[in-house]
Design a protein around this motif. Structure first.
Motif, PDB file in Angstrom:
ATOM      1  N   VAL A  43       0.856  -1.192   0.000  1.00  0.00           N
ATOM      2  CA  VAL A  43       0.000   0.000   0.000  1.00  0.00           C
ATOM      3  C   VAL A  43       0.890   1.240   0.000  1.00  0.00           C
ATOM      4  CG1 VAL A  43      -1.770   1.313   1.229  1.00  0.00           C
ATOM      5  CG2 VAL A  43      -1.831  -1.209   1.246  1.00  0.00           C
ATOM      6  N   LEU A  44       0.656   2.152  -0.977  1.00  0.00           N
ATOM      7  CA  LEU A  44       1.393   3.401  -1.060  1.00  0.00           C
ATOM      8  C   LEU A  44       0.396   4.544  -1.250  1.00  0.00           C
ATOM      9  CD1 LEU A  44       3.998   5.063  -1.300  1.00  0.00           C
ATOM     10  CD2 LEU A  44       4.009   4.560  -3.751  1.00  0.00           C
ATOM     11  N   LEU A  45       0.341   5.446  -0.286  1.00  0.00           N
ATOM     12  CA  LEU A  45      -0.619   6.561  -0.314  1.00  0.00           C
ATOM     13  C   LEU A  45       0.130   7.875  -0.498  1.00  0.00           C
ATOM     14  CD1 LEU A  45      -2.961   5.433   2.607  1.00  0.00           C
ATOM     15  CD2 LEU A  45      -3.154   4.934   0.154  1.00  0.00           C
ATOM     16  N   LEU A  46      -0.132   8.561  -1.632  1.00  0.00           N
ATOM     17  CA  LEU A  46       0.519   9.824  -1.950  1.00  0.00           C
ATOM     18  C   LEU A  46      -0.486  10.948  -2.162  1.00  0.00           C
ATOM     19  CD1 LEU A  46       3.159   8.509  -4.525  1.00  0.00           C
ATOM     20  CD2 LEU A  46       3.592   9.172  -2.168  1.00  0.00           C
ATOM     21  N   GLN A  47      -1.741  10.734  -1.839  1.00  0.00           N
ATOM     22  CA  GLN A  47      -2.760  11.737  -2.109  1.00  0.00           C
ATOM     23  C   GLN A  47      -2.578  12.961  -1.222  1.00  0.00           C
ATOM     24  OE1 GLN A  47      -3.336   8.784  -0.775  1.00  0.00           O
ATOM     25  NE2 GLN A  47      -4.475   9.007   1.144  1.00  0.00           N
ATOM     26  N   GLY A  48      -3.110  14.102  -1.682  1.00  0.00           N
ATOM     27  CA  GLY A  48      -3.085  15.320  -0.892  1.00  0.00           C
ATOM     28  C   GLY A  48      -1.721  15.968  -0.793  1.00  0.00           C
ATOM     29  N   ASN A  49      -0.926  15.930  -1.862  1.00  0.00           N
ATOM     30  CA  ASN A  49       0.378  16.575  -1.881  1.00  0.00           C
ATOM     31  C   ASN A  49       0.443  17.568  -3.049  1.00  0.00           C
ATOM     32  OD1 ASN A  49       2.318  15.368   0.254  1.00  0.00           O
ATOM     33  ND2 ASN A  49       1.272  13.560  -0.574  1.00  0.00           N
ATOM     34  N   TYR A  50       1.665  17.961  -3.425  1.00  0.00           N
ATOM     35  CA  TYR A  50       1.859  18.916  -4.515  1.00  0.00           C
ATOM     36  C   TYR A  50       2.703  18.299  -5.631  1.00  0.00           C
ATOM     37  CZ  TYR A  50       0.400  22.113  -0.814  1.00  0.00           C
ATOM     38  OH  TYR A  50      -0.291  22.728   0.201  1.00  0.00           O
ATOM     39  N   ILE A  51       2.550  17.002  -5.833  1.00  0.00           N
ATOM     40  CA  ILE A  51       3.366  16.274  -6.814  1.00  0.00           C
ATOM     41  C   ILE A  51       2.955  16.697  -8.218  1.00  0.00           C
ATOM     42  CG2 ILE A  51       4.108  14.007  -7.586  1.00  0.00           C
ATOM     43  CD1 ILE A  51       3.176  12.936  -4.857  1.00  0.00           C
ATOM     44  N   ILE A  52       3.954  16.964  -9.068  1.00  0.00           N
ATOM     45  CA  ILE A  52       3.686  17.470 -10.419  1.00  0.00           C
ATOM     46  C   ILE A  52       3.983  16.430 -11.500  1.00  0.00           C
ATOM     47  CG2 ILE A  52       4.321  19.223 -12.136  1.00  0.00           C
ATOM     48  CD1 ILE A  52       4.968  21.094  -9.826  1.00  0.00           C
ATOM     49  N   ASP A  53       5.196  15.935 -11.549  1.00  0.00           N
ATOM     50  CA  ASP A  53       5.572  15.080 -12.680  1.00  0.00           C
ATOM     51  C   ASP A  53       6.362  13.841 -12.255  1.00  0.00           C
ATOM     52  OD1 ASP A  53       7.861  16.309 -11.886  1.00  0.00           O
ATOM     53  OD2 ASP A  53       8.335  17.241 -13.816  1.00  0.00           O
ATOM     54  N   PHE A  54       6.075  13.298 -11.074  1.00  0.00           N
ATOM     55  CA  PHE A  54       6.720  12.049 -10.687  1.00  0.00           C
ATOM     56  C   PHE A  54       6.293  10.933 -11.653  1.00  0.00           C
ATOM     57  CE2 PHE A  54       6.287   8.008  -8.208  1.00  0.00           C
ATOM     58  CZ  PHE A  54       7.645   7.755  -8.087  1.00  0.00           C
ATOM     59  N   PRO A  55       7.254  10.210 -12.267  1.00  0.00           N
ATOM     60  CA  PRO A  55       6.909   9.150 -13.219  1.00  0.00           C
ATOM     61  C   PRO A  55       6.309   7.935 -12.500  1.00  0.00           C
ATOM     62  CG  PRO A  55       9.287   9.219 -12.875  1.00  0.00           C
ATOM     63  CD  PRO A  55       8.714  10.398 -12.152  1.00  0.00           C
ATOM     64  N   VAL A  56       5.005   7.956 -12.331  1.00  0.00           N
ATOM     65  CA  VAL A  56       4.327   6.913 -11.570  1.00  0.00           C
ATOM     66  C   VAL A  56       4.516   5.534 -12.188  1.00  0.00           C
ATOM     67  CG1 VAL A  56       2.597   8.442 -10.570  1.00  0.00           C
ATOM     68  CG2 VAL A  56       2.203   7.464 -12.827  1.00  0.00           C
ATOM     69  N   TRP A  57       4.780   5.498 -13.491  1.00  0.00           N
ATOM     70  CA  TRP A  57       4.964   4.187 -14.134  1.00  0.00           C
ATOM     71  C   TRP A  57       6.199   3.462 -13.617  1.00  0.00           C
ATOM     72  CZ3 TRP A  57       4.285   8.850 -16.536  1.00  0.00           C
ATOM     73  CH2 TRP A  57       5.422   9.541 -16.959  1.00  0.00           C
ATOM     74  N   ASN A  58       7.100   4.163 -12.903  1.00  0.00           N
ATOM     75  CA  ASN A  58       8.245   3.484 -12.295  1.00  0.00           C
ATOM     76  C   ASN A  58       7.818   2.548 -11.167  1.00  0.00           C
ATOM     77  OD1 ASN A  58       9.970   4.765 -13.999  1.00  0.00           O
ATOM     78  ND2 ASN A  58      10.784   6.202 -12.506  1.00  0.00           N
ATOM     79  N   LEU A  59       6.589   2.725 -10.684  1.00  0.00           N
ATOM     80  CA  LEU A  59       6.104   1.872  -9.594  1.00  0.00           C
ATOM     81  C   LEU A  59       5.856   0.430 -10.035  1.00  0.00           C
ATOM     82  CD1 LEU A  59       3.595   4.352  -7.909  1.00  0.00           C
ATOM     83  CD2 LEU A  59       5.880   3.714  -7.112  1.00  0.00           C
ATOM     84  N   LYS A  60       5.962   0.184 -11.358  1.00  0.00           N
ATOM     85  CA  LYS A  60       5.789  -1.203 -11.810  1.00  0.00           C
ATOM     86  C   LYS A  60       6.889  -2.101 -11.255  1.00  0.00           C
ATOM     87  CE  LYS A  60       8.286  -0.351 -16.132  1.00  0.00           C
ATOM     88  NZ  LYS A  60       8.160  -0.247 -17.589  1.00  0.00           N
ATOM     89  N   ALA A  61       7.989  -1.493 -10.789  1.00  0.00           N
ATOM     90  CA  ALA A  61       9.059  -2.285 -10.169  1.00  0.00           C
ATOM     91  C   ALA A  61       8.619  -2.867  -8.835  1.00  0.00           C
ATOM     92  CB  ALA A  61      10.309  -1.417  -9.979  1.00  0.00           C
TER      93      ALA A  61
END
Length: 396
Positions: A43-61
């Motif tokens: 479980v990874l919760l990142l909601q409610g921040n100011y993230i702009i361009d983090f490459p979320v597709w890297n989470l496939k690792a």
């Protein structure tokens, strides 16, 4: 905690961490390797921040992820970013919380933009990188009919000669083998061509990174005359750059481009818009630099039309071929001698991909002739190795 920046080392040595809640902070920047070592993360919760361009597709690792929270962030509306974001959401929507509510925020006005999964989003036809876009625009400025006619005439003659040469070479190899007719090393571009920096660019699936590093990169970079290689998995600086720009630059700066075509490559990376568009545009100019290496149960019949366009006429090798290394060295340009280069090679090991992903798992051992190793793929014998055995031998 009001965290603002994740540099990348905050979660080192937490391989058994299952739950990570970073929601409702002030995070605006996340290093691409921040979550790479969390192999047990569910479980990874990142909601409610100011993230702009983090490459979320890297989470496939993080193969064990079962829930990801991304809502209420300032996701960029830049087309190059949104295309990859949308493609990843389509594939991973079952583990992302409320994916249909994710929207981007305009970088200039700060106003909410369209939803990421909106089918009417205008980025679908957007070319992935500024370099690719500029090249496509320039293609419309070609000479008129007389020049085009001359071009097509030369092209037809070249194709005919290439086909005849390929058939002749194939017949000779089939009858006599490489031992009787060793191919000459590929020609090296002129020394005054300052755009050539590397001997080869290895394009591969991110899932096959460990296999590439252990089996191919180690061999070539530790050869008697080491090759200077560039790889996206090792040399790509993601901060402020897009993968399409990196691919185009790498192809233009390398004498050869090695396409490692595996099932992972065809089913994952080749489906990404920016990855595919950059290859198609750059290799349209540098098709003669392509070397195709197929690994596993993959044949050219699995290639789509775009990939066939790139590899047509290029040397096509199979990793399982006993003469694979002889053929690969013949297809690559001769590297410059380096007396200080270490003389170490890998000759026996089992390979597994990161996080126990069932990707490439070759187990090979060198025969009595070190120049002709036998490579065998074994998809049923996965095991984790933390230390790779090295055995020294010399190429002649």
């Amino acid at each position: 905690n009001y965290l603002e920046v994740l540099v990348g080392y905050e979660f080192e040595f937490l391989e058994h961490l299952h739950y990570l809640n970073l929601g409702n902070n002030r995070i605006r920047s996340i290093n691409n390797g921040t979550f790479a070592g969390l192999r047990s993360l569910e479980v990874l919760l990142l909601q409610g921040n100011y993230i702009i361009d983090f490459p979320v597709w890297n989470l496939k690792a993080n193969r064990g992820l079962q829930k990801i929270g991304l809502t209420n962030n300032l996701w960029s509306c830049d087309c190059r970013y949104m295309v990859d974001f949308k493609n990843w959401l389509i594939r991973q929507g079952d583990i992302v919380q409320n994916p249909k509510t994710l929207y981007c925020v305009s970088n200039s006005s700060g106003e909410p933009g369209p939803f990421v999964l909106d089918t009417a989003y205008p980025c679908e036809n957007f070319v992935a990188t500024s370099i690719v876009q500029a090249k496509i625009q320039n293609d419309f400025l070609q000479p008129v009919l007389i020049t085009l006619g001359l071009f097509f005439f030369i092209l037809v003659v070249g194709v005919v000669l290439a086909v005849l040469r390929a058939r002749l070479h194939k017949g000779v190899v089939k009858k006599c083998g490489l031992k009787l007719f060793p191919p000459e090393p590929a020609a090296i571009p002129k020394d005054d061509d300052k755009s050539i920096i590397y001997d080869a660019f290895i394009s591969h699936s991110d899932i096959d990174t460990k296999f590439v590093n252990d089996a191919i990169t180690t061999e070539l970079e530790n050869a008697e005359h080491p090759y200077k290689l560039i790889l996206s998995s090792r040399d790509y600086e993601t901060v402020g750059n897009y993968v399409g720009d990196f691919i185009v630059h790498s192809i233009e700066s390398s004498r050869k481009t090695i396409l490692l075509v595996t099932r992972n490559f065809l089913d994952n990376d080749w489906c990404k818009f920016s990855f595919k568009a950059a290859h198609l545009e750059a290799l349209k100019t540098y098709k003669t630099r392509v070397v195709v290496v197929m690994c596993g149960e993959v044949t050219e019949s699995d290639f789509d039309t775009d990939l066939m366009t790139i590899v047509k006429g290029a040397p096509s090798l199979h990793f399982e071929d006993k003469a694979f290394w002889n053929k690969l060295y013949a297809a690559l340009p001769a590297s410059q001698p380096n007396a200080s280069a270490p003389d170490c090679f890998i000759n026996e090991t089992n390979y597994v991909t990161r996080n126990n992903v069932p990707g490439l798992t070759p187990a090979h051992a060198l025969k009595s002739n070190p120049l002709v190793p036998t490579m065998v793929l074994n998809s049923n014998n996965l095991k984790t190795t933390t230390t790779l055995p090295h055995h020294h031998h010399h190429h002649h």
